[in-house]
Enzyme design. Structure first.
Site, short mmCIF file in Angstrom:
data_model
loop_
_atom_site.label_atom_id
_atom_site.label_comp_id
_atom_site.label_asym_id
_atom_site.label_seq_id
_atom_site.Cartn_x
_atom_site.Cartn_y
_atom_site.Cartn_z
N GLU A 250 74.72 20.46 18.45
CA GLU A 250 74.56 20.94 17.07
C GLU A 250 73.33 21.83 16.90
O GLU A 250 73.38 22.82 16.16
CB GLU A 250 74.48 19.74 16.12
N HIS B 281 79.93 8.37 11.04
CA HIS B 281 81.06 9.20 10.60
C HIS B 281 81.31 9.12 9.10
O HIS B 281 82.28 9.68 8.62
CB HIS B 281 82.34 8.79 11.33
#
Length: 325
Positions: free
Chosen positions: A61, A130
């Site tokens: 990322e 998540h």
């Protein structure tokens, strides 16, 4: 002509439109190409626009955002995807120390039109990292704009507007609402990117929410109506900046405010809303501004998330408390 589609499909159509309209728009992220994204939001885009416009990146990322910053400096408009909210933190350094500050550091001579798409929130029975709601961590950072749609029409248009913006935009997508359908009119712009919207008129209390909680707020208003209570629901849509003028007008009319979000109440976006509305509406308020949200604890395992996430009962309890004053 308006057509019914799911929120995820509206995002896909919005990306497709942006790629069609501007050759400088790029889509990049983990599995956004051949797979079409873990939620299939980018499905078919690489096939139609090629690997130079829709790029599958490594699982890194920080590298995704760092590359996007470089591309933006060279005149491109990268739209990056972070697969899940909890995966954004390796990129947090790039976002906070580079992306958010470069415009000011360059005395306004540099623009960074980068969009960071982040699916966020719970309600899908996912595993750790998540289902989080980290929007307040980004809203605290000057130089970033933070928005979140609650319905397919806003998903389509707000993403278009974010891509056209010359400033970096964090675009939080309520993943639990990806499959919910609504009308999308590709011809009718619903309003400015950072404008709040009254989505239900009322007179007794203002219930403000954003992203995944807007539908829950509307359900709460329906339930309250059965008891003779009239709730006005305001979809904030933008978390930084916040359209306090629209919210102030609503609260001056109703005299009460409850703000709901999935993120923990402690130091959440609702705290800023409560403080600002108290400053602006002190002599109009008939009760303290109340907040409803997640608990100040790590997001729990999926089997416990219904206890963690604010639902109808917790919202209606706060409504009762506010109306009792």
């Amino acid at each position: 002509m308006a057509q019914a589609m799911a929120l995820a499909k509206a995002l896909n159509l919005s990306l497709r439109t942006a790629l069609d309209n501007d050759p400088k728009v790029l889509v990049m992220g983990e599995d956004v190409g051949k797979l079409g994204g873990v939620f299939r939001v980018t499905d078919g885009l690489q096939k139609d626009f090629g690997e130079r416009r829709v790029l599958d990146t490594p699982l890194a990322e920080s590298g995704i955002i760092g590359t996007a910053i470089g591309l933006a400096l060279r005149g491109y408009r990268p739209v990056t995807e972070i697969q899940f909210d909890g995966f954004v933190f390796p990129a947090y350094d790039q976002i906070v120390t580079q992306l958010a500050k470069m415009h000011a550091r360059a005395l306004g001579m540099v623009r960074l039109p980068v969009v960071i798409r982040i699916p966020y929130g719970g309600g899908i029975g996912a595993v750790e990292h998540h289902s989080e709601s980290p929007e307040a961590l980004f809203a605290h950072v000057a130089g970033l704009k933070i928005v979140t749609p609650s319905n397919p029409s806003d998903a389509y248009w707000m993403l278009q507007q974010a891509i056209e913006c010359d400033d970096p935009v964090i675009f939080f997508e309520p993943k639990a609402r990806y499959w919910e359908k609504g009308e999308v009119d590709p011809e009718g712009i619903p309003g400015p990117l950072h404008a709040a919207r009254v989505v239900r008129e009322g007179s007794d209390l203002t219930l403000a929410a954003y992203g995944p909680m807007v539908r829950t707020a509307l359900q709460a208003a329906l339930a309250a109506e059965e008891e003779g209570r009239s709730l006005e629901v305001v979809d904030l849509r933008s978390i930084s900046p916040i359209d306090f003028d629209t919210l102030t007008a609503s609260v001056k009319k109703t005299g009460r405010l409850v703000i709901a979000h999935e993120a923990p109440v402690f130091f959440g976006a609702g705290a800023e809303v409560a403080a600002r509305i108290t400053e602006r509406c002190f002599y109009h308020l008939e009760a303290p501004v109340l907040r409803v949200g997640g608990y100040h604890a790590p997001y729990p395992p999926a089997r416990l998330e219904e206890e963690y996430l604010p639902g109808l009962d917790r919202i209606l309890d706060s409504v009762d408390r506010a109306l009792a004053y």
